[in-house]
Design a protein around this motif. Structure first.
Motif, PDB file in Angstrom:
ATOM      1  N   PHE A  26      11.626   2.684 -12.288  1.00 61.54           N
ATOM      2  CA  PHE A  26      10.447   3.385 -11.762  1.00 61.54           C
ATOM      3  C   PHE A  26       9.918   2.679 -10.523  1.00 61.54           C
ATOM      4  CE2 PHE A  26       5.799   3.920 -11.665  1.00 61.54           C
ATOM      5  CZ  PHE A  26       5.731   5.297 -11.505  1.00 61.54           C
ATOM      6  N   THR A  27       9.824   1.350 -10.601  1.00 57.41           N
ATOM      7  CA  THR A  27       9.339   0.563  -9.466  1.00 57.41           C
ATOM      8  C   THR A  27      10.269   0.730  -8.266  1.00 57.41           C
ATOM      9  OG1 THR A  27       8.375  -1.029 -10.999  1.00 57.41           O
ATOM     10  CG2 THR A  27       8.671  -1.764  -8.740  1.00 57.41           C
ATOM     11  N   ILE A  28      11.573   0.699  -8.531  1.00 59.85           N
ATOM     12  CA  ILE A  28      12.546   0.879  -7.443  1.00 59.85           C
ATOM     13  C   ILE A  28      12.367   2.257  -6.809  1.00 59.85           C
ATOM     14  CG2 ILE A  28      15.017   1.182  -6.949  1.00 59.85           C
ATOM     15  CD1 ILE A  28      15.513  -1.082  -9.018  1.00 59.85           C
ATOM     16  N   GLN A  29      12.209   3.283  -7.638  1.00 60.63           N
ATOM     17  CA  GLN A  29      12.008   4.634  -7.097  1.00 60.63           C
ATOM     18  C   GLN A  29      10.728   4.704  -6.260  1.00 60.63           C
ATOM     19  OE1 GLN A  29      12.078   7.170 -10.530  1.00 60.63           O
ATOM     20  NE2 GLN A  29      14.333   7.193 -10.655  1.00 60.63           N
ATOM     21  N   GLN A  30       9.669   4.103  -6.778  1.00 56.52           N
ATOM     22  CA  GLN A  30       8.414   4.109  -6.037  1.00 56.52           C
ATOM     23  C   GLN A  30       8.568   3.369  -4.718  1.00 56.52           C
ATOM     24  OE1 GLN A  30       5.635   5.848  -6.761  1.00 56.52           O
ATOM     25  NE2 GLN A  30       6.835   6.676  -8.463  1.00 56.52           N
ATOM     26  N   GLU A  31       9.195   2.207  -4.779  1.00 55.25           N
ATOM     27  CA  GLU A  31       9.414   1.431  -3.558  1.00 55.25           C
ATOM     28  C   GLU A  31      10.309   2.205  -2.587  1.00 55.25           C
ATOM     29  OE1 GLU A  31       8.064  -1.507  -2.552  1.00 55.25           O
ATOM     30  OE2 GLU A  31       6.797  -1.404  -4.346  1.00 55.25           O
ATOM     31  N   TYR A  32      11.294   2.909  -3.127  1.00 53.47           N
ATOM     32  CA  TYR A  32      12.184   3.714  -2.290  1.00 53.47           C
ATOM     33  C   TYR A  32      11.389   4.817  -1.593  1.00 53.47           C
ATOM     34  CZ  TYR A  32      15.971   6.824  -0.886  1.00 53.47           C
ATOM     35  OH  TYR A  32      16.802   7.630  -0.161  1.00 53.47           O
ATOM     36  N   LYS A  33      10.517   5.503  -2.360  1.00 52.05           N
ATOM     37  CA  LYS A  33       9.691   6.570  -1.778  1.00 52.05           C
ATOM     38  C   LYS A  33       8.765   6.011  -0.699  1.00 52.05           C
ATOM     39  CE  LYS A  33       9.693   9.682  -5.733  1.00 52.05           C
ATOM     40  NZ  LYS A  33       8.890  10.293  -6.797  1.00 52.05           N
ATOM     41  N   ILE A  34       8.161   4.849  -1.004  1.00 52.68           N
ATOM     42  CA  ILE A  34       7.264   4.229  -0.014  1.00 52.68           C
ATOM     43  C   ILE A  34       8.048   3.843   1.234  1.00 52.68           C
ATOM     44  CG2 ILE A  34       5.859   2.159   0.444  1.00 52.68           C
ATOM     45  CD1 ILE A  34       4.967   2.317  -2.523  1.00 52.68           C
ATOM     46  N   ALA A  35       9.212   3.245   1.038  1.00 50.80           N
ATOM     47  CA  ALA A  35      10.037   2.844   2.181  1.00 50.80           C
ATOM     48  C   ALA A  35      10.480   4.070   2.969  1.00 50.80           C
ATOM     49  CB  ALA A  35      11.247   2.042   1.702  1.00 50.80           C
ATOM     50  N   GLU A  36      10.853   5.149   2.247  1.00 54.01           N
ATOM     51  CA  GLU A  36      11.274   6.381   2.913  1.00 54.01           C
ATOM     52  C   GLU A  36      10.116   6.954   3.740  1.00 54.01           C
ATOM     53  OE1 GLU A  36      13.763  10.343   1.594  1.00 54.01           O
ATOM     54  OE2 GLU A  36      12.167   9.642   0.263  1.00 54.01           O
ATOM     55  N   GLN A  37       8.908   6.955   3.134  1.00 50.50           N
ATOM     56  CA  GLN A  37       7.720   7.459   3.847  1.00 50.50           C
ATOM     57  C   GLN A  37       7.432   6.598   5.071  1.00 50.50           C
ATOM     58  OE1 GLN A  37       6.108  10.267   3.176  1.00 50.50           O
ATOM     59  NE2 GLN A  37       4.727   9.947   4.915  1.00 50.50           N
ATOM     60  N   GLN A  38       7.516   5.267   4.878  1.00 48.89           N
ATOM     61  CA  GLN A  38       7.256   4.370   6.013  1.00 48.89           C
ATOM     62  C   GLN A  38       8.311   4.570   7.101  1.00 48.89           C
ATOM     63  OE1 GLN A  38       7.146   0.469   4.216  1.00 48.89           O
ATOM     64  NE2 GLN A  38       4.949   0.630   3.699  1.00 48.89           N
ATOM     65  N   LEU A  39       9.551   4.773   6.665  1.00 50.95           N
ATOM     66  CA  LEU A  39      10.625   5.003   7.630  1.00 50.95           C
ATOM     67  C   LEU A  39      10.380   6.306   8.403  1.00 50.95           C
ATOM     68  CD1 LEU A  39      13.310   4.038   8.810  1.00 50.95           C
ATOM     69  CD2 LEU A  39      14.457   5.329   7.002  1.00 50.95           C
ATOM     70  N   LYS A  40       9.979   7.363   7.678  1.00 51.86           N
ATOM     71  CA  LYS A  40       9.673   8.644   8.337  1.00 51.86           C
ATOM     72  C   LYS A  40       8.532   8.464   9.332  1.00 51.86           C
ATOM     73  CE  LYS A  40      11.183  11.835   4.730  1.00 51.86           C
ATOM     74  NZ  LYS A  40      10.752  12.817   3.732  1.00 51.86           N
ATOM     75  N   GLU A  41       7.490   7.751   8.898  1.00 49.96           N
ATOM     76  CA  GLU A  41       6.349   7.521   9.792  1.00 49.96           C
ATOM     77  C   GLU A  41       6.772   6.714  11.003  1.00 49.96           C
ATOM     78  OE1 GLU A  41       3.263   5.719   7.431  1.00 49.96           O
ATOM     79  OE2 GLU A  41       2.904   7.562   6.296  1.00 49.96           O
ATOM     80  N   MET A  42       7.614   5.700  10.751  1.00 47.82           N
ATOM     81  CA  MET A  42       8.068   4.861  11.849  1.00 47.82           C
ATOM     82  C   MET A  42       8.944   5.670  12.809  1.00 47.82           C
ATOM     83  SD  MET A  42       9.988   1.186  11.642  1.00 47.82           S
ATOM     84  CE  MET A  42      11.607   1.828  11.375  1.00 47.82           C
TER      85      MET A  42
END
Length: 192
Positions: free
Chosen positions: A136-152
């Motif tokens: 779950f933590t990995i998925q959450q971190e993945y989503k956060i990283a994906e969102q940050q990557l999209k924003e970046m």
């Protein structure tokens, strides 16, 4: 009956002994028959008096002694039997204690096995929960990283677009764009 025989035998021995002693005192002369008769009468009288007064105490003493010996023997036999019973009871207790100890060891081993299985099951459950939480933590971190990557990427894209637009737009084209925008606003403002 035995007591009478005892007294009679004792009396005869005493008479014979006193006769011999009396004969020895006379210097070997034969005693007078009357002295002998008096001694016998005295001795028989003594025996009668002893028989009359001492018979019951002596018989009672002998009976009491006999009964006392029998009682002591009976008490000793009973004490021996009690000791044997106590020893057998003690042996039974020891045997029961050994059986109880063995049963306690078996129960302790069974309890330890149950506890071991419970600990293993709890460990498996905890490990499963840790894995699920980690996923779950990995998925959450993945989503956060994906969102940050999209924003970046979007930010980079905006910056790149700004740079490209800045490079392409001159001051005249800038004025033209502003005018077009103002016209567009005014026209849409009129419709409202």
């Amino acid at each position: 009956m035995k007591i009478k025989s005892f007294f009679l035998g004792t009396g005869l021995l005493t008479i014979i002994q006193s006769t011999l002693v009396f004969a020895a005192e006379e210097g070997g002369h034969a005693p007078s028959p009357l002295d002998f008769v008096w001694k016998v009468v005295n001795f028989v009288g003594l025996l009668i008096i002893l028989h009359y007064f001492a018979k019951k105490p002596i018989v009672n003493a002998l009976r009491s002694s006999s009964e006392s010996a029998k009682k002591e023997l009976e008490d000793a036999r009973q004490a021996k039997e009690q000791i044997i019973r106590d020893m057998n009871a003690f042996r039974d207790k020891i045997a029961n204690m050994q059986k109880e100890t063995e049963a306690m060891v078996v129960r302790a081993r069974a309890d330890a096995e149950v506890e071991k299985n419970k600990i293993i099951a709890d460990g498996v459950l905890v490990a499963q929960k840790i894995r699920e939480h980690a996923q779950f933590t990995i998925q959450q971190e993945y989503k956060i990283a994906e969102q940050q990557l999209k924003e970046m990427v979007a930010q980079q894209f905006v910056e790149l677009a700004e740079t490209k637009i800045k490079n392409q737009i001159t001051s005249t084209s800038h004025k033209n764009l502003v005018n077009q925008y103002v016209n567009h606003i005014t026209q849409t403002g009129d419709h409202k």
